[in-house]
Design a protein around this motif. Structure first.
Motif, PDB file in Angstrom:
ATOM      1  N   THR A  85       0.831  -1.200   0.000  1.00  0.00           N
ATOM      2  CA  THR A  85       0.000   0.000   0.000  1.00  0.00           C
ATOM      3  C   THR A  85       0.865   1.250   0.000  1.00  0.00           C
ATOM      4  N   VAL A  86       0.461   2.230  -0.786  1.00  0.00           N
ATOM      5  CA  VAL A  86       1.073   3.554  -0.787  1.00  0.00           C
ATOM      6  C   VAL A  86      -0.023   4.552  -0.455  1.00  0.00           C
ATOM      7  N   ALA A  87       0.291   5.548   0.357  1.00  0.00           N
ATOM      8  CA  ALA A  87      -0.685   6.580   0.708  1.00  0.00           C
ATOM      9  C   ALA A  87      -0.159   7.951   0.318  1.00  0.00           C
ATOM     10  N   VAL A  88      -1.007   8.741  -0.311  1.00  0.00           N
ATOM     11  CA  VAL A  88      -0.692  10.151  -0.549  1.00  0.00           C
ATOM     12  C   VAL A  88      -0.881  10.874   0.776  1.00  0.00           C
ATOM     13  N   PRO A  89       0.173  11.504   1.321  1.00  0.00           N
ATOM     14  CA  PRO A  89       0.094  12.012   2.686  1.00  0.00           C
ATOM     15  C   PRO A  89      -0.509  13.403   2.829  1.00  0.00           C
ATOM     16  N   TRP A  90      -0.595  14.152   1.728  1.00  0.00           N
ATOM     17  CA  TRP A  90      -1.011  15.565   1.864  1.00  0.00           C
ATOM     18  C   TRP A  90      -1.383  16.120   0.502  1.00  0.00           C
ATOM     19  N   ALA A 106     -10.152  13.864  -7.173  1.00  0.00           N
ATOM     20  CA  ALA A 106     -10.549  12.462  -7.258  1.00  0.00           C
ATOM     21  C   ALA A 106     -10.051  11.831  -8.555  1.00  0.00           C
ATOM     22  N   GLU A 107     -10.130  12.572  -9.644  1.00  0.00           N
ATOM     23  CA  GLU A 107      -9.661  12.038 -10.926  1.00  0.00           C
ATOM     24  C   GLU A 107      -8.157  11.787 -10.891  1.00  0.00           C
ATOM     25  N   ARG A 108      -7.411  12.724 -10.325  1.00  0.00           N
ATOM     26  CA  ARG A 108      -5.958  12.535 -10.228  1.00  0.00           C
ATOM     27  C   ARG A 108      -5.620  11.322  -9.363  1.00  0.00           C
ATOM     28  N   LEU A 109      -6.293  11.193  -8.237  1.00  0.00           N
ATOM     29  CA  LEU A 109      -6.015  10.063  -7.359  1.00  0.00           C
ATOM     30  C   LEU A 109      -6.403   8.741  -8.012  1.00  0.00           C
ATOM     31  N   SER A 110      -7.525   8.720  -8.720  1.00  0.00           N
ATOM     32  CA  SER A 110      -7.946   7.492  -9.404  1.00  0.00           C
ATOM     33  C   SER A 110      -6.957   7.103 -10.486  1.00  0.00           C
ATOM     34  N   ASN A 111      -6.452   8.083 -11.222  1.00  0.00           N
ATOM     35  CA  ASN A 111      -5.450   7.791 -12.252  1.00  0.00           C
ATOM     36  C   ASN A 111      -4.167   7.254 -11.627  1.00  0.00           C
ATOM     37  N   ALA A 112      -3.783   7.840 -10.502  1.00  0.00           N
ATOM     38  CA  ALA A 112      -2.590   7.352  -9.804  1.00  0.00           C
ATOM     39  C   ALA A 112      -2.808   5.944  -9.276  1.00  0.00           C
ATOM     40  N   LEU A 116      -0.549   2.621 -10.232  1.00  0.00           N
ATOM     41  CA  LEU A 116       0.107   1.769  -9.238  1.00  0.00           C
ATOM     42  C   LEU A 116      -0.419   0.345  -9.274  1.00  0.00           C
ATOM     43  N   ALA A 117      -1.711   0.195  -9.569  1.00  0.00           N
ATOM     44  CA  ALA A 117      -2.306  -1.138  -9.627  1.00  0.00           C
ATOM     45  C   ALA A 117      -1.641  -2.000 -10.689  1.00  0.00           C
ATOM     46  N   GLU A 118      -1.166  -1.373 -11.749  1.00  0.00           N
ATOM     47  CA  GLU A 118      -0.456  -2.117 -12.796  1.00  0.00           C
ATOM     48  C   GLU A 118       0.823  -2.753 -12.257  1.00  0.00           C
ATOM     49  N   HIS A 119       1.307  -2.234 -11.131  1.00  0.00           N
ATOM     50  CA  HIS A 119       2.548  -2.743 -10.528  1.00  0.00           C
ATOM     51  C   HIS A 119       2.280  -3.417  -9.181  1.00  0.00           C
ATOM     52  N   GLY A 120       1.011  -3.702  -8.903  1.00  0.00           N
ATOM     53  CA  GLY A 120       0.689  -4.478  -7.709  1.00  0.00           C
ATOM     54  C   GLY A 120       0.600  -3.709  -6.414  1.00  0.00           C
ATOM     55  N   LEU A 121       0.391  -2.397  -6.490  1.00  0.00           N
ATOM     56  CA  LEU A 121       0.251  -1.599  -5.281  1.00  0.00           C
ATOM     57  C   LEU A 121      -1.128  -0.951  -5.215  1.00  0.00           C
ATOM     58  N   GLU A 122      -1.658  -0.820  -4.002  1.00  0.00           N
ATOM     59  CA  GLU A 122      -2.900  -0.091  -3.777  1.00  0.00           C
ATOM     60  C   GLU A 122      -2.592   1.336  -3.339  1.00  0.00           C
ATOM     61  N   LEU A 123      -3.502   2.245  -3.657  1.00  0.00           N
ATOM     62  CA  LEU A 123      -3.338   3.646  -3.265  1.00  0.00           C
ATOM     63  C   LEU A 123      -4.393   4.027  -2.236  1.00  0.00           C
ATOM     64  N   HIS A 124      -3.934   4.737  -1.197  1.00  0.00           N
ATOM     65  CA  HIS A 124      -4.824   5.298  -0.188  1.00  0.00           C
ATOM     66  C   HIS A 124      -4.552   6.802  -0.081  1.00  0.00           C
ATOM     67  N   TYR A 125      -5.466   7.496   0.556  1.00  0.00           N
ATOM     68  CA  TYR A 125      -5.261   8.925   0.817  1.00  0.00           C
ATOM     69  C   TYR A 125      -5.306   9.170   2.319  1.00  0.00           C
ATOM     70  N   HIS A 126      -4.317   9.917   2.819  1.00  0.00           N
ATOM     71  CA  HIS A 126      -4.193  10.236   4.249  1.00  0.00           C
ATOM     72  C   HIS A 126      -4.676  11.662   4.487  1.00  0.00           C
ATOM     73  N   ASN A 127      -5.636  11.802   5.383  1.00  0.00           N
ATOM     74  CA  ASN A 127      -6.233  13.110   5.628  1.00  0.00           C
ATOM     75  C   ASN A 127      -5.497  13.944   6.663  1.00  0.00           C
ATOM     76  N   HIS A 128      -5.694  15.260   6.571  1.00  0.00           N
ATOM     77  CA  HIS A 128      -5.409  16.194   7.662  1.00  0.00           C
ATOM     78  C   HIS A 128      -6.758  16.811   8.045  1.00  0.00           C
ATOM     79  N   ASP A 129      -6.827  18.127   8.227  1.00  0.00           N
ATOM     80  CA  ASP A 129      -8.125  18.719   8.552  1.00  0.00           C
ATOM     81  C   ASP A 129      -8.740  19.504   7.400  1.00  0.00           C
ATOM     82  N   GLN A 130      -7.931  19.854   6.375  1.00  0.00           N
ATOM     83  CA  GLN A 130      -8.483  20.634   5.269  1.00  0.00           C
ATOM     84  C   GLN A 130      -9.529  19.856   4.469  1.00  0.00           C
TER      85      GLN A 130
END
Length: 243
Positions: A85-90, A106-112, A116-130
């Motif tokens: 798993t990889v997470a976008v932190p900010w 959302a479109e950018r994250l879905s494309n990313a 990554l899925a083509e290489h066997g990794l999942e993507l998550h998003y890490h929240n702050h307060d914004q």
């Protein structure tokens, strides 16, 4: 079974190189680490430190721009270290300021995620307060989740609380999108995150819920004292007291 990990960003300013930091984590009761870059270390030395320490990889924080520029390179690095798993932190507040902005994000994250899925990794998003800016009566983060179905949520409990929401209720409501949870405390009155055990988060109840919902990882993260191993010692104390 849920494992308890440590986000290495919490020690980003210590003098030691990453392999040494990993070995220090391995001396505690923590079971794994989440990467936040490798600094000056190479993959081989970090991997060797992981092996010596007996730690597992909970995942890695990687900037969205970096994934967009070279998803294959990101995947090669972190899969070698055992990450799934990889997470976008900010992302800056402007990405959540309006519904069109959220849709673009959302479109950018879905494309990313697809790259990554083509290489066997999942993507998550890490929240702050914004991400809790109110859009049409609901947090922008909820709009983001509805606009994506291939991006997971790495919920940071401290930032949920700092944003004015009840963290465990939000966690339970969105559990189907979550595999990794960040353990961080918060001061509700001040709207700020604080070190675990010093704020309004019920850590015992958090541990119980995380286990009941069978998330893969509960990951300790701290914003303060990044230059002190006292941060790691405190995380180890939390493990001993609550895990």
């Amino acid at each position: 079974m849920t494992s308890f990990g440590f986000q290495l960003y919490s020690l980003r300013a210590v003098d030691d190189q990453l392999p040494t930091v990993i070995e220090r984590v391995g001396e505690t009761g923590l079971e794994g680490v989440e990467f936040a870059g490798l600094g000056d270390a190479d993959v081989e030395s970090v991997d060797a430190a992981m092996d010596r320490s007996g730690l597992s990889a909970a995942g890695a924080h990687v900037a969205l721009d970096e994934i967009e520029a070279d998803a294959g390179g990101v995947a090669e690095t972190y899969r070698e270290l055992g990450c799934e798993t990889v997470a976008v932190p900010w992302l800056d507040p402007e990405h959540f300021a309006s519904e069109p902005a959220v849709e673009e994000t959302a479109e950018r994250l879905s494309n990313a995620a697809a790259a990554l899925a083509e290489h066997g990794l999942e993507l998550h998003y890490h929240n702050h307060d914004q991400e809790f800016a109110e859009l049409d009566g609901r947090p922008a983060l909820v709009h983001l989740l509805e606009a994506t179905d291939d991006v997971g949520l790495q919920l940071d409990l401290g930032w949920v609380g700092a944003a004015g929401y009840e963290p465990l209720s939000f966690l339970e409501a969105h559990a189907e999108r979550i595999d990794l949870v960040h353990l961080k405390d918060y001061d509700a009155a001040a709207g700020e995150t604080v070190e675990a055990g010093e704020g309004d988060l019920d850590i015992g109840a958090t541990v119980e819920l995380v286990r009941d919902l069978e998330f893969e990882w509960l990951v300790y993260e701290a914003e303060d004292r990044p230059d002190s191993y006292g941060t790691l010692d405190h995380a180890a104390d939390i493990v001993e007291a609550h895990w």
